[in-house]
Motif scaffolding. Structure first.
Motif, PDB file in Angstrom:
ATOM      1  N   GLU A   1      24.502  20.336  49.033  1.00  0.00           N
ATOM      2  CA  GLU A   1      23.400  21.271  49.260  1.00  0.00           C
ATOM      3  C   GLU A   1      23.031  21.306  50.734  1.00  0.00           C
ATOM      4  OE1 GLU A   1      21.731  23.365  47.300  1.00  0.00           O
ATOM      5  OE2 GLU A   1      22.732  22.789  45.439  1.00  0.00           O
ATOM      6  N   PHE A   2      22.779  22.498  51.232  1.00  0.00           N
ATOM      7  CA  PHE A   2      22.268  22.678  52.592  1.00  0.00           C
ATOM      8  C   PHE A   2      20.872  23.277  52.438  1.00  0.00           C
ATOM      9  CE2 PHE A   2      26.827  22.705  52.994  1.00  0.00           C
ATOM     10  CZ  PHE A   2      27.056  21.960  54.135  1.00  0.00           C
ATOM     11  N   ARG A   3      19.862  22.434  52.554  1.00  0.00           N
ATOM     12  CA  ARG A   3      18.465  22.849  52.392  1.00  0.00           C
ATOM     13  C   ARG A   3      17.612  22.067  53.371  1.00  0.00           C
ATOM     14  NH1 ARG A   3      18.575  27.001  48.464  1.00  0.00           N
ATOM     15  NH2 ARG A   3      20.019  26.335  46.881  1.00  0.00           N
ATOM     16  N   LEU A   4      16.451  22.650  53.695  1.00  0.00           N
ATOM     17  CA  LEU A   4      15.467  21.945  54.518  1.00  0.00           C
ATOM     18  C   LEU A   4      16.097  21.416  55.812  1.00  0.00           C
ATOM     19  CD1 LEU A   4      13.912  19.913  51.551  1.00  0.00           C
ATOM     20  CD2 LEU A   4      13.132  22.134  52.435  1.00  0.00           C
ATOM     21  N   ASP A   5      17.010  22.190  56.389  1.00  0.00           N
ATOM     22  CA  ASP A   5      17.692  21.854  57.650  1.00  0.00           C
ATOM     23  C   ASP A   5      18.520  20.582  57.584  1.00  0.00           C
ATOM     24  OD1 ASP A   5      16.778  24.107  59.053  1.00  0.00           O
ATOM     25  OD2 ASP A   5      14.872  23.116  59.491  1.00  0.00           O
ATOM     26  N   GLU A   6      18.966  20.228  56.385  1.00  0.00           N
ATOM     27  CA  GLU A   6      19.792  19.033  56.215  1.00  0.00           C
ATOM     28  C   GLU A   6      20.947  19.330  55.270  1.00  0.00           C
ATOM     29  OE1 GLU A   6      19.546  16.393  57.941  1.00  0.00           O
ATOM     30  OE2 GLU A   6      17.494  16.356  58.652  1.00  0.00           O
ATOM     31  N   MET A   7      21.897  18.427  55.248  1.00  0.00           N
ATOM     32  CA  MET A   7      22.994  18.453  54.286  1.00  0.00           C
ATOM     33  C   MET A   7      22.732  17.310  53.308  1.00  0.00           C
ATOM     34  SD  MET A   7      27.014  17.903  55.068  1.00  0.00           S
ATOM     35  CE  MET A   7      28.117  17.400  53.772  1.00  0.00           C
ATOM     36  N   TRP A   8      22.747  17.627  52.004  1.00  0.00           N
ATOM     37  CA  TRP A   8      22.374  16.663  50.972  1.00  0.00           C
ATOM     38  C   TRP A   8      23.515  16.422  50.001  1.00  0.00           C
ATOM     39  CZ3 TRP A   8      17.716  14.698  52.060  1.00  0.00           C
ATOM     40  CH2 TRP A   8      16.809  15.475  52.767  1.00  0.00           C
ATOM     41  N   LEU A   9      23.609  15.188  49.548  1.00  0.00           N
ATOM     42  CA  LEU A   9      24.551  14.783  48.513  1.00  0.00           C
ATOM     43  C   LEU A   9      23.720  14.223  47.368  1.00  0.00           C
ATOM     44  CD1 LEU A   9      26.983  12.754  50.831  1.00  0.00           C
ATOM     45  CD2 LEU A   9      27.081  15.207  50.303  1.00  0.00           C
ATOM     46  N   GLY A  10      23.754  14.877  46.226  1.00  0.00           N
ATOM     47  CA  GLY A  10      22.998  14.409  45.068  1.00  0.00           C
ATOM     48  C   GLY A  10      23.950  13.868  44.024  1.00  0.00           C
ATOM     49  N   MET A  11      23.497  12.847  43.285  1.00  0.00           N
ATOM     50  CA  MET A  11      24.366  12.251  42.266  1.00  0.00           C
ATOM     51  C   MET A  11      23.540  11.497  41.233  1.00  0.00           C
ATOM     52  SD  MET A  11      26.060   9.644  45.007  1.00  0.00           S
ATOM     53  CE  MET A  11      26.147  10.973  46.184  1.00  0.00           C
ATOM     54  N   MET A  12      24.173  11.167  40.137  1.00  0.00           N
ATOM     55  CA  MET A  12      23.507  10.432  39.072  1.00  0.00           C
ATOM     56  C   MET A  12      23.284   8.982  39.494  1.00  0.00           C
ATOM     57  SD  MET A  12      25.649  11.969  35.798  1.00  0.00           S
ATOM     58  CE  MET A  12      25.682  10.370  35.068  1.00  0.00           C
ATOM     59  N   PRO A  13      22.136   8.406  39.084  1.00  0.00           N
ATOM     60  CA  PRO A  13      21.920   6.983  39.357  1.00  0.00           C
ATOM     61  C   PRO A  13      23.024   6.146  38.705  1.00  0.00           C
ATOM     62  CG  PRO A  13      19.892   8.022  38.603  1.00  0.00           C
ATOM     63  CD  PRO A  13      21.001   9.026  38.418  1.00  0.00           C
ATOM     64  N   ASN A  14      23.400   5.102  39.371  1.00  0.00           N
ATOM     65  CA  ASN A  14      24.424   4.166  38.903  1.00  0.00           C
ATOM     66  C   ASN A  14      25.817   4.771  38.767  1.00  0.00           C
ATOM     67  OD1 ASN A  14      22.682   1.922  38.828  1.00  0.00           O
ATOM     68  ND2 ASN A  14      21.826   2.708  36.917  1.00  0.00           N
TER      69      ASN A  14
ATOM     70  N   ALA B   1      12.991  22.855  46.104  1.00  0.00           N
ATOM     71  CA  ALA B   1      13.958  23.806  46.656  1.00  0.00           C
ATOM     72  C   ALA B   1      15.201  23.968  45.787  1.00  0.00           C
ATOM     73  CB  ALA B   1      14.376  23.361  48.061  1.00  0.00           C
ATOM     74  N   VAL B   2      15.592  22.925  45.049  1.00  0.00           N
ATOM     75  CA  VAL B   2      16.898  22.932  44.381  1.00  0.00           C
ATOM     76  C   VAL B   2      16.819  22.802  42.866  1.00  0.00           C
ATOM     77  CG1 VAL B   2      19.129  21.735  44.255  1.00  0.00           C
ATOM     78  CG2 VAL B   2      17.989  22.001  46.442  1.00  0.00           C
ATOM     79  N   THR B   3      15.864  22.075  42.331  1.00  0.00           N
ATOM     80  CA  THR B   3      15.743  21.760  40.898  1.00  0.00           C
ATOM     81  C   THR B   3      17.010  21.081  40.368  1.00  0.00           C
ATOM     82  OG1 THR B   3      14.436  23.796  40.730  1.00  0.00           O
ATOM     83  CG2 THR B   3      14.920  22.627  38.680  1.00  0.00           C
ATOM     84  N   PRO B   4      17.293  19.872  40.830  1.00  0.00           N
ATOM     85  CA  PRO B   4      18.484  19.151  40.362  1.00  0.00           C
ATOM     86  C   PRO B   4      18.265  18.585  38.955  1.00  0.00           C
ATOM     87  CG  PRO B   4      17.214  17.761  41.822  1.00  0.00           C
ATOM     88  CD  PRO B   4      16.534  19.106  41.807  1.00  0.00           C
ATOM     89  N   PRO B   5      19.357  18.251  38.265  1.00  0.00           N
ATOM     90  CA  PRO B   5      19.197  17.580  36.969  1.00  0.00           C
ATOM     91  C   PRO B   5      18.537  16.221  37.183  1.00  0.00           C
ATOM     92  CG  PRO B   5      21.528  17.777  37.579  1.00  0.00           C
ATOM     93  CD  PRO B   5      20.738  18.442  38.647  1.00  0.00           C
ATOM     94  N   GLN B   6      17.769  15.797  36.218  1.00  0.00           N
ATOM     95  CA  GLN B   6      17.051  14.524  36.334  1.00  0.00           C
ATOM     96  C   GLN B   6      17.684  13.492  35.417  1.00  0.00           C
ATOM     97  OE1 GLN B   6      14.469  13.972  38.434  1.00  0.00           O
ATOM     98  NE2 GLN B   6      14.494  16.072  39.192  1.00  0.00           N
ATOM     99  N   PRO B   7      17.652  12.227  35.747  1.00  0.00           N
ATOM    100  CA  PRO B   7      17.295  11.661  37.048  1.00  0.00           C
ATOM    101  C   PRO B   7      18.439  11.860  38.042  1.00  0.00           C
ATOM    102  CG  PRO B   7      18.018   9.908  35.603  1.00  0.00           C
ATOM    103  CD  PRO B   7      18.059  11.184  34.795  1.00  0.00           C
ATOM    104  N   PHE B   8      18.140  11.682  39.316  1.00  0.00           N
ATOM    105  CA  PHE B   8      19.166  11.838  40.342  1.00  0.00           C
ATOM    106  C   PHE B   8      18.851  10.945  41.529  1.00  0.00           C
ATOM    107  CE2 PHE B   8      15.852  14.444  41.991  1.00  0.00           C
ATOM    108  CZ  PHE B   8      16.052  14.549  43.350  1.00  0.00           C
ATOM    109  N   LEU B   9      19.881  10.677  42.310  1.00  0.00           N
ATOM    110  CA  LEU B   9      19.731  10.006  43.604  1.00  0.00           C
ATOM    111  C   LEU B   9      20.056  11.037  44.671  1.00  0.00           C
ATOM    112  CD1 LEU B   9      21.490   6.558  43.052  1.00  0.00           C
ATOM    113  CD2 LEU B   9      19.045   7.070  42.999  1.00  0.00           C
ATOM    114  N   LEU B  10      19.418  10.927  45.797  1.00  0.00           N
ATOM    115  CA  LEU B  10      19.618  11.874  46.878  1.00  0.00           C
ATOM    116  C   LEU B  10      19.985  11.127  48.153  1.00  0.00           C
ATOM    117  CD1 LEU B  10      19.431  14.866  47.723  1.00  0.00           C
ATOM    118  CD2 LEU B  10      17.031  14.422  48.336  1.00  0.00           C
ATOM    119  N   PHE B  11      21.040  11.608  48.797  1.00  0.00           N
ATOM    120  CA  PHE B  11      21.482  11.054  50.074  1.00  0.00           C
ATOM    121  C   PHE B  11      21.499  12.177  51.106  1.00  0.00           C
ATOM    122  CE2 PHE B  11      23.144   8.236  46.909  1.00  0.00           C
ATOM    123  CZ  PHE B  11      23.130   6.975  47.481  1.00  0.00           C
ATOM    124  N   ARG B  12      20.990  11.882  52.299  1.00  0.00           N
ATOM    125  CA  ARG B  12      21.077  12.820  53.417  1.00  0.00           C
ATOM    126  C   ARG B  12      22.357  12.500  54.175  1.00  0.00           C
ATOM    127  NH1 ARG B  12      16.922  11.273  56.279  1.00  0.00           N
ATOM    128  NH2 ARG B  12      18.207  10.027  57.666  1.00  0.00           N
TER     129      ARG B  12
END
Length: 166
Positions: A49-62, A113-124
């Motif tokens: 994802e490219f949002r909020l002036d950043e590049m994001w990597l989202g993923m499931m916990p564990n 901004a994105v509404t990702p599936p829950q739960p999630f981890l977010l990395f910039r």
């Protein structure tokens, strides 16, 4: 290598950053490489994802990729090449460090901004290097940006000579 933010990259090389972002936005899923505990590579699918002036990597916990990044933040992500064998828009790769986001305010802005599936981890993503490889006529053209350095463009023709910087 020195890491920087996506915004730093975008400020340094706005046209190149826009080309890279557009290439990633062509497809939803891309390929992420992380390092396993033993140092060997792990390759998995990922949405970028490219949002909020950043590049994001989202993923499931564990997930394995999340555990890899928590242990060793180095990553590389390759834009999905898609069904076009010609890759008219080029091949794009970003490598750098992933910083896990735990700040509730930042997470809330991302969810808004994105509404990702829950739960999630977010990395910039903090890019160290951004590479685009493409074809221009008969030449292979490689654009390389490294944190703290200007964009370099290398061109190599079919004559099998060494690449030349342009």
């Amino acid at each position: 290598m020195t890491s920087s933010s996506w915004q730093d990259f975008q400020t340094a090389e706005p046209a190149f950053a826009d080309t890279v972002r557009k290439r990633f936005k062509q497809y939803r899923h891309h390929v992420l490489a992380t390092l396993r505990k033993d140092g060997s590579p792990r390759v998995t699918g990922l949405e970028v994802e490219f949002r909020l002036d950043e590049m994001w990597l989202g993923m499931m916990p564990n997930s394995r990729k999340a555990l890899d990044l928590r242990r060793d933040p180095r990553f590389a992500v390759q834009a999905n090449p898609g069904p076009d064998a010609e890759m008219a828009d080029g091949d794009v790769r970003i490598s750098g460090r992933a910083v896990e986001i735990t700040d509730p305010a930042v997470l809330a802005r991302f969810v808004e901004a994105v509404t990702p599936p829950q739960p999630f981890l977010l990395f910039r993503a903090e890019p160290d290097e951004v590479v685009r490889t493409g074809i221009d006529g008969d030449d292979l053209v490689v654009q390389v940006w490294r944190a703290g350095a200007p964009l370099r463009t290398l061109r190599r023709g079919n004559d099998d000579g060494p690449p030349r910087e342009v």
